[in-house]
Motif scaffolding. Structure first.
Motif, PDB file in Angstrom:
ATOM      1  N   THR A 292       0.856  -1.189   0.000  1.00  0.00           N
ATOM      2  CA  THR A 292       0.000   0.000   0.000  1.00  0.00           C
ATOM      3  C   THR A 292       0.896   1.245   0.000  1.00  0.00           C
ATOM      4  N   PRO A 293       0.347   2.397  -0.363  1.00  0.00           N
ATOM      5  CA  PRO A 293       1.139   3.634  -0.305  1.00  0.00           C
ATOM      6  C   PRO A 293       1.599   3.980   1.114  1.00  0.00           C
ATOM      7  N   TYR A 294       0.901   3.419   2.125  1.00  0.00           N
ATOM      8  CA  TYR A 294       1.225   3.722   3.521  1.00  0.00           C
ATOM      9  C   TYR A 294       2.365   2.850   4.054  1.00  0.00           C
ATOM     10  N   THR A 295       2.722   1.814   3.315  1.00  0.00           N
ATOM     11  CA  THR A 295       3.766   0.892   3.772  1.00  0.00           C
ATOM     12  C   THR A 295       4.908   0.824   2.766  1.00  0.00           C
ATOM     13  N   GLN A 296       5.223   1.953   2.203  1.00  0.00           N
ATOM     14  CA  GLN A 296       6.345   2.050   1.277  1.00  0.00           C
ATOM     15  C   GLN A 296       7.343   3.072   1.813  1.00  0.00           C
ATOM     16  N   GLY A 297       8.565   2.970   1.374  1.00  0.00           N
ATOM     17  CA  GLY A 297       9.591   3.888   1.846  1.00  0.00           C
ATOM     18  C   GLY A 297      10.300   3.352   3.068  1.00  0.00           C
ATOM     19  N   ALA A 298      11.190   4.151   3.632  1.00  0.00           N
ATOM     20  CA  ALA A 298      11.997   3.715   4.775  1.00  0.00           C
ATOM     21  C   ALA A 298      11.162   3.526   6.037  1.00  0.00           C
ATOM     22  N   VAL A 299      10.175   4.404   6.273  1.00  0.00           N
ATOM     23  CA  VAL A 299       9.303   4.310   7.447  1.00  0.00           C
ATOM     24  C   VAL A 299       7.908   3.903   6.992  1.00  0.00           C
ATOM     25  N   ARG A 300       7.414   2.795   7.526  1.00  0.00           N
ATOM     26  CA  ARG A 300       6.117   2.256   7.119  1.00  0.00           C
ATOM     27  C   ARG A 300       5.179   2.220   8.311  1.00  0.00           C
ATOM     28  N   ASN A 301       3.895   2.321   8.044  1.00  0.00           N
ATOM     29  CA  ASN A 301       2.909   2.392   9.114  1.00  0.00           C
ATOM     30  C   ASN A 301       2.389   0.997   9.474  1.00  0.00           C
ATOM     31  N   PRO A 302       2.808   0.425  10.622  1.00  0.00           N
ATOM     32  CA  PRO A 302       2.319  -0.900  11.005  1.00  0.00           C
ATOM     33  C   PRO A 302       0.820  -0.914  11.275  1.00  0.00           C
ATOM     34  N   GLY A 303       0.245   0.246  11.640  1.00  0.00           N
ATOM     35  CA  GLY A 303      -1.187   0.304  11.903  1.00  0.00           C
ATOM     36  C   GLY A 303      -2.015  -0.021  10.674  1.00  0.00           C
ATOM     37  N   VAL A 304      -1.546   0.403   9.514  1.00  0.00           N
ATOM     38  CA  VAL A 304      -2.254   0.099   8.267  1.00  0.00           C
ATOM     39  C   VAL A 304      -2.177  -1.394   7.985  1.00  0.00           C
ATOM     40  N   ALA A 305      -0.976  -1.973   8.128  1.00  0.00           N
ATOM     41  CA  ALA A 305      -0.817  -3.410   7.897  1.00  0.00           C
ATOM     42  C   ALA A 305      -1.703  -4.210   8.844  1.00  0.00           C
ATOM     43  N   SER A 306      -1.774  -3.782  10.106  1.00  0.00           N
ATOM     44  CA  SER A 306      -2.587  -4.490  11.086  1.00  0.00           C
ATOM     45  C   SER A 306      -4.074  -4.367  10.783  1.00  0.00           C
ATOM     46  N   ALA A 307      -4.530  -3.163  10.452  1.00  0.00           N
ATOM     47  CA  ALA A 307      -5.951  -2.955  10.159  1.00  0.00           C
ATOM     48  C   ALA A 307      -6.395  -3.812   8.979  1.00  0.00           C
ATOM     49  N   LEU A 308      -5.586  -3.822   7.925  1.00  0.00           N
ATOM     50  CA  LEU A 308      -5.928  -4.635   6.755  1.00  0.00           C
ATOM     51  C   LEU A 308      -5.878  -6.122   7.094  1.00  0.00           C
ATOM     52  N   ALA A 309      -4.931  -6.513   7.949  1.00  0.00           N
ATOM     53  CA  ALA A 309      -4.835  -7.919   8.353  1.00  0.00           C
ATOM     54  C   ALA A 309      -6.067  -8.349   9.143  1.00  0.00           C
ATOM     55  N   ILE A 310      -6.533  -7.485  10.035  1.00  0.00           N
ATOM     56  CA  ILE A 310      -7.709  -7.804  10.849  1.00  0.00           C
ATOM     57  C   ILE A 310      -8.960  -7.909   9.984  1.00  0.00           C
ATOM     58  N   VAL A 311      -9.126  -6.951   9.078  1.00  0.00           N
ATOM     59  CA  VAL A 311     -10.280  -6.994   8.172  1.00  0.00           C
ATOM     60  C   VAL A 311     -10.240  -8.258   7.326  1.00  0.00           C
ATOM     61  N   ALA A 312      -9.070  -8.576   6.789  1.00  0.00           N
ATOM     62  CA  ALA A 312      -8.934  -9.785   5.962  1.00  0.00           C
ATOM     63  C   ALA A 312      -9.227 -11.042   6.765  1.00  0.00           C
ATOM     64  N   SER A 313      -8.766 -11.084   8.023  1.00  0.00           N
ATOM     65  CA  SER A 313      -9.007 -12.271   8.850  1.00  0.00           C
ATOM     66  C   SER A 313     -10.491 -12.441   9.159  1.00  0.00           C
ATOM     67  N   VAL A 314     -11.206 -11.337   9.360  1.00  0.00           N
ATOM     68  CA  VAL A 314     -12.649 -11.397   9.602  1.00  0.00           C
ATOM     69  C   VAL A 314     -13.370 -11.933   8.374  1.00  0.00           C
ATOM     70  N   VAL A 315     -12.991 -11.429   7.202  1.00  0.00           N
ATOM     71  CA  VAL A 315     -13.623 -11.870   5.947  1.00  0.00           C
ATOM     72  C   VAL A 315     -13.364 -13.359   5.709  1.00  0.00           C
TER      73      VAL A 315
END
Length: 512
Positions: A465-488
């Motif tokens: 995702t655009p939020y998890t690119q570059g030297a500093v990435r946002n773990p909150g975005v990865a976690s939120a998407l992981a939780i949504v995917a796990s629910v689905v």
């Protein structure tokens, strides 16, 4: 640099605190005769004391020392995210999940999250999976060790490595013996001082409001207009409402599913004590979470985030502010409160992680070939093995923490979030389903957990995702998407299993 008066006073106060902790640990150790005593305690504690222990455990060095640095760097967008949205979601989730989890925990007599998973779903393999996944919580231990090292090295003018080793030897040392019995005592003391320090810190910037809230906002805007927006497009973590609100709601709801948080209610002996426990814990947490606002005071004190011509690292902004802002004796109380903020959660993590490694990994894998049973078979007593595990955790904590002190990726907070968020992303659906559904096939929680782990690390390290690119990435975005995917995925698996079961029933029904 700290004054000589602050250095001497800090040494005296730390010595006194160490003496008190040792007395409490000796007292608690006398009541700790088994792994069950170590994990959930053998003493009947007041629900107020356990509630304060919960609040202290949920709001750690991250809240008091590390997160204010994010606010200083990025402004009101970080405050909205970390002090409003995430805590609101977390406390709602805590209220909903605690009672049901406690009732399930009492039924299966679980000492750890891994045991609860294994007992609830009838699978030793699934319990082992969560036991190994719990090793990710070591990243949170590292965050706290870094935070404590930063504040103490600034206050004592001692090199970080020596402070780090001293912290680990002392804290891991007394946690080898007291366990939950010692932890509730120390957490209660810590939480009370943390409340006092919270009010001191929040009041430390009162002069900035001499022209009202608008005057305060104007001062921030004069430094950088991005500091006063509810989103900060120039930041690395709070760029839009997806990061600030959506991701933090999802993460906040799931963050309760950490063993040192959700299993805290198992310390209570009586069911009627749960409401007072929750009211006490949640009330204290509201105050604790608001402490990150002090990051804005720090930014006004250091507008260009430098001191003496040298740039401040994000993780040392709060420590530098405290040493520079307060006179010696008030500063001493604040420093001790910040130390307590870290110790409160560190104790819970050491207790829960060492118990998990001993009881849920080593004991099932090696049995009485390693751990001595009632018949005397085995090499070592379970409690002694648990102490050896704590020693190894301490060595790992020193190594990883020093690496983060020397070369953090923006902040040790990013390192810790990546590990901890992956853990509770995998735990969320199994806990939710396990406490609300009476009959559920093992495929549902297993598919959810595996999906969460795979999606989290794929999004984070794969830069998906655009939020998890570059030297500093946002773990909150990865976690939120992981939780949504796990629910689905869990919902889909449940529908498929239900459909197959219905088809099987129909095929076995005789035709009249």
């Amino acid at each position: 640099m700290a004054s000589n008066e602050l250095i001497i006073a800090t040494w005296i106060l730390i010595s006194l605190y160490a003496a008190v902790v040792l007395v409490l640990t000796i007292r608690a150790a006398r009541r700790t005769g088994s792994m069950a005593d170590y994990a959930v305690g053998s003493t009947h504690f007041s629900p107020v004391a356990v509630g304060l222990s919960l609040a202290a455990s949920m709001t750690s060095a991250a809240t008091f020392i590390i997160n204010p640095g994010f606010i200083a760097l990025y402004g009101l967008s970080g405050f909205l995210s970390l002090a409003v949205v995430l805590p609101a979601a977390a406390m709602l989730s805590l209220y909903v999940l605690t009672k049901r989890f406690r009732s399930q925990g009492q039924v299966v007599r679980a000492l750890t999250m891994a045991q609860w998973m294994g007992s609830r779903y009838g699978s030793q393999g699934y319990a082992m999976f969560f036991a190994f996944l719990s090793l990710l919580l070591l990243t949170f231990i590292v965050l706290i060790c870094v935070g404590l090292t930063t504040i103490l090295s600034k206050s004592l003018n001692v090199a970080p490595l020596y402070v780090l080793i001293g912290i680990v030897v002392f804290v891991f040392g007394y946690m080898m013996f007291g366990g939950a019995n010692a932890m509730v005592y120390t957490n209660t003391i810590q939480a009370v001082l943390m409340l006092v320090v919270s009010f001191v810190l929040l009041g430390s910037g009162y002069e900035h409001f001499s022209q009202g809230v608008q005057g305060f906002v104007a001062k921030l805007a004069a430094i950088d207009t991005n500091l006063v927006g509810w989103t900060n497009p120039q930041s690395l973590l709070f760029r839009d409402y997806f990061e600030v609100i959506f991701c933090q709601i999802v993460v906040g709801v799931a963050i309760v599913c950490q063993p040192h948080i959700i299993t805290k209610s198992l310390i209570l002996k009586e069911e009627q004590e749960v409401n007072r426990y929750l009211l006490t814990g949640m009330s204290a947490q509201v105050i604790f979470f608001f402490v990150v606002f002090v990051g804005l005071y720090a930014r006004l004190q250091f507008p260009d985030l430098t001191l003496g011509g040298q740039a401040l690292k994000m993780d040392e902004i709060m420590s530098t502010y405290v040493v520079a802002r307060f006179p010696v004796y008030i500063g001493l109380v604040v420093v001790l409160g910040l130390i307590f903020a870290g110790l409160s959660t560190l104790e819970g993590l050491i207790q829960s992680l060492s118990t998990t490694i001993t009881a849920d990994i080593l004991k099932p894998l090696f049995g009485n070939r390693l751990i001595r049973d009632e018949a005397g078979r085995g090499l070592i007593a379970e409690m002694v093995l648990n102490r050896l595990v704590i020693v190894l955790l301490g060595v790992a904590a020193v190594w990883l923490s020093y690496e983060q002190i020397l070369a953090p990726n923006l902040s040790v907070g990013i390192f810790a979030q990546n590990g901890v968020y992956a853990y509770f992303s995998a735990a969320f659906v199994p806990v939710l389903v396990g406490i609300f559904a009476k009959h559920i096939t093992l495929a549902v929680p297993v598919s959810a957990s595996i999906t969460a782990v795979v999606v989290h690390f794929s999004v984070y390290y794969g830069g998906l995702t655009p939020y998890t690119q570059g030297a500093v990435r946002n773990p909150g975005v990865a976690s939120a998407l992981a939780i949504v995917a796990s629910v689905v995925v869990a919902w889909t698996v449940w529908l498929v299993v239900r459909k197959r079961q219905a088809s099987r029933v129909l095929s076995q029904t005789p035709v009249l």
